[in-house]
Design an enzyme around this catalytic site. Structure first.
Site, PDB file in Angstrom:
ATOM      1  N   HIS A 245      39.208  22.415  82.233  1.00  0.00           N
ATOM      2  CA  HIS A 245      38.360  21.589  83.097  1.00  0.00           C
ATOM      3  C   HIS A 245      38.998  21.396  84.464  1.00  0.00           C
ATOM      4  CE1 HIS A 245      35.648  20.723  79.816  1.00  0.00           C
ATOM      5  NE2 HIS A 245      34.876  20.098  80.674  1.00  0.00           N
TER       6      HIS A 245
ATOM      7  N   LYS B  59      33.950  13.946  70.980  1.00  0.00           N
ATOM      8  CA  LYS B  59      33.964  12.683  70.241  1.00  0.00           C
ATOM      9  C   LYS B  59      34.383  11.574  71.191  1.00  0.00           C
ATOM     10  CE  LYS B  59      38.699  13.192  68.479  1.00  0.00           C
ATOM     11  NZ  LYS B  59      39.509  12.004  68.738  1.00  0.00           N
TER      12      LYS B  59
END
Lengths: 183, 280
Positions: free
Chosen positions: A36, A102
């Site tokens: 990322h 999550k």
């Protein structure tokens, strides 16, 4: 149980509601902290990304190595919040349509999801061995030097997820907790 | 005086790394069954059953339960009547970790430097805590620690006047803030007493005690029960999607402290309560 096949368009993403149980088919891309950061830095520097994320899903995972005969090792979701600093840019500039992880997301991520029509899915954290069975093929497509953090293209069959936060900003964590709270 | 050649430690650590990442203890199977029986949420029960199925699959295929096979936290109990030969003990432990994580196809998650952040490629170095004890044995416990539950753990130096209520408030606040990041249902390790670094170590050591087992001191055992009841009233539930079972258990470890101190630490262990030990 709702079945979807990637790539998914905005209308499909917007039709999914928090709490829906979804089976994903087709290809999804992996990406976590280091990937990322690299994608974010590339966009800031005006460069193109190594993969086209439009209408695609990123799975926040850093799998275990595959044993001989295995497609991939344990491959459950990692905590999504660490990607929050980079995610709004991927959604707004590259039309990333879905994420699997999550844990909660920041208000900035949820705002971008609502604006563009992106959905946040949850996979069961720690069910890495079970989830790996739904991954039929795994190929490194970018940033190979990052090892478990490289970007993989995964071919998945009926990969089980739950809509955690939908395109209207409804949040399953908040809804679920308030239902069972006794304090 | 007993001699132990540290070269014999290498295969033991190798085996413990693989065992701890692929097999859960009998206490876990008992605790998860109890959790399934008590969970009221349908989705919660479904998640708990899938975690059980995942653990079964990992055990039968000798695969990692979770892809985050952690940084290897290793507790060493060294009997003072032991003489170590054949090299450095810590080098041997790290060699065992290197072999275990490679041969076990476990993920390498350790970076060389917190700021440069380059993967060392073999999951070393381990984090090693050594205690000198009586006797002529060497006990090694490997407890791989994943980041999801570690990143939301913490320490607070309470004022003594805040007392037990202050401890309860802090533990509850940590559980509420952690939400789904810990991969609930968790084992909540709590350290009370000592000083800044000791209390953190107590919280981590609390994670090694078998599930469903209470502290031998009655007032601490009672506090464990109270905290567990409170945590399971938050409604967070399995994977934080709502339910009764937020924690499988709460374990507290305590140590004497300074007249002006009341340190408390919370260290979360995700549902994969992983550790394995051996005695040489």
């Amino acid at each position: 149980m709702i079945k979807i096949t990637t790539p998914i368009d905005e209308a499909t993403a917007r039709s999914l509601k928090a709490g829906d149980q979804v089976l994903i088919n087709g290809i999804i891309y992996t990406g976590r902290d280091a990937a990322h950061k690299r994608m974010f830095d590339a966009l800031k520097a005006g460069q193109e990304l190594p993969v086209d994320l439009r209408d695609q899903i990123i799975y926040y995972v850093g799998p275990c190595p595959a044993k001989p005969g295995q497609v991939i090792g344990a491959a459950g979701p990692t905590t999504s919040g660490r990607m929050d600093a980079y995610t709004p840019t991927l959604i707004r500039e590259k039309y990333l349509r879905g994420m699997i992880g999550k844990g909660g997301r920041s208000p900035e991520v949820i705002k971008a999801m609502r604006d563009i029509g992106t959905v946040y899915f949850l996979a069961i954290g720690g069910a890495g061995a079970l989830l790996a069975q739904r991954i039929k093929k795994a190929t490194v497509v970018a940033y190979e030097d990052l090892g478990p953090e490289a970007i993989y293209c995964l071919v998945v069959e009926d990969f089980p997820v739950i809509v955690g936060i939908d395109c209207q900003g409804n949040n399953l964590y908040t809804i679920g907790r308030s239902q069972y709270r006794q304090l | 005086m007993k001699e132990i050649n540290v070269q014999d430690v290498i295969p033991v650590v190798e085996r413990l790394c693989i065992e701890s990442c692929t097999l859960l203890g009998e206490d876990w199977w008992q605790a998860i069954d109890q959790a399934i029986a008590r969970e009221e949420s349908t989705i919660g029960r479904d998640i708990l059953s899938q975690l059980k199925e995942n653990a079964r699959l990992a055990a039968t295929t000798s695969s990692a339960i979770c892809q985050d096979t952690g940084i290897a936290v290793i507790f060493v109990e060294l009997g003072q009547d032991v003489r170590l030969t054949g090299g450095n003990l810590y080098d041997a432990i790290n060699e065992g970790v290197r072999r275990g994580y490679t041969k076990g196809y476990l993920r390498k998650s350790v970076l060389n430097d917190p700021l440069i952040r380059k993967n060392t490629g073999d999951n070393t170095p381990a984090i090693i805590h050594t205690h000198i004890v009586n006797g002529d044995f060497l006990k090694i416990t490997v407890a791989p620690k994943g980041a999801g539950s570690e990143n939301v753990s913490g320490v607070k130096m309470l004022k003594p006047s805040e007392g037990v209520e202050g401890i309860k408030r802090y533990v509850l606040q940590m559980v509420e803030e952690a939400g789904g990041n810990t991969c609930p249902p968790t084992l909540v390790g709590v350290g009370i007493g000592g000083d800044l670094e000791e209390v953190a170590l107590l919280a981590k050591k609390a994670l090694l005690r078998p599930l469903l087992q209470r502290h031998p001191l009655p007032h601490i055992a009672q506090l464990e029960e109270e905290l567990l009841t409170m945590i399971n009233k938050t409604g967070i539930g399995p994977q934080a999607l709502g339910g009764r079972i937020t924690a499988l258990d709460v374990h507290i470890e305590v140590y004497p402290t300074h007249i002006a101190c009341l340190p408390v630490a919370v260290n979360f262990q995700c549902h994969a309560v992983r550790h394995a030990e051996a005695v040489l």
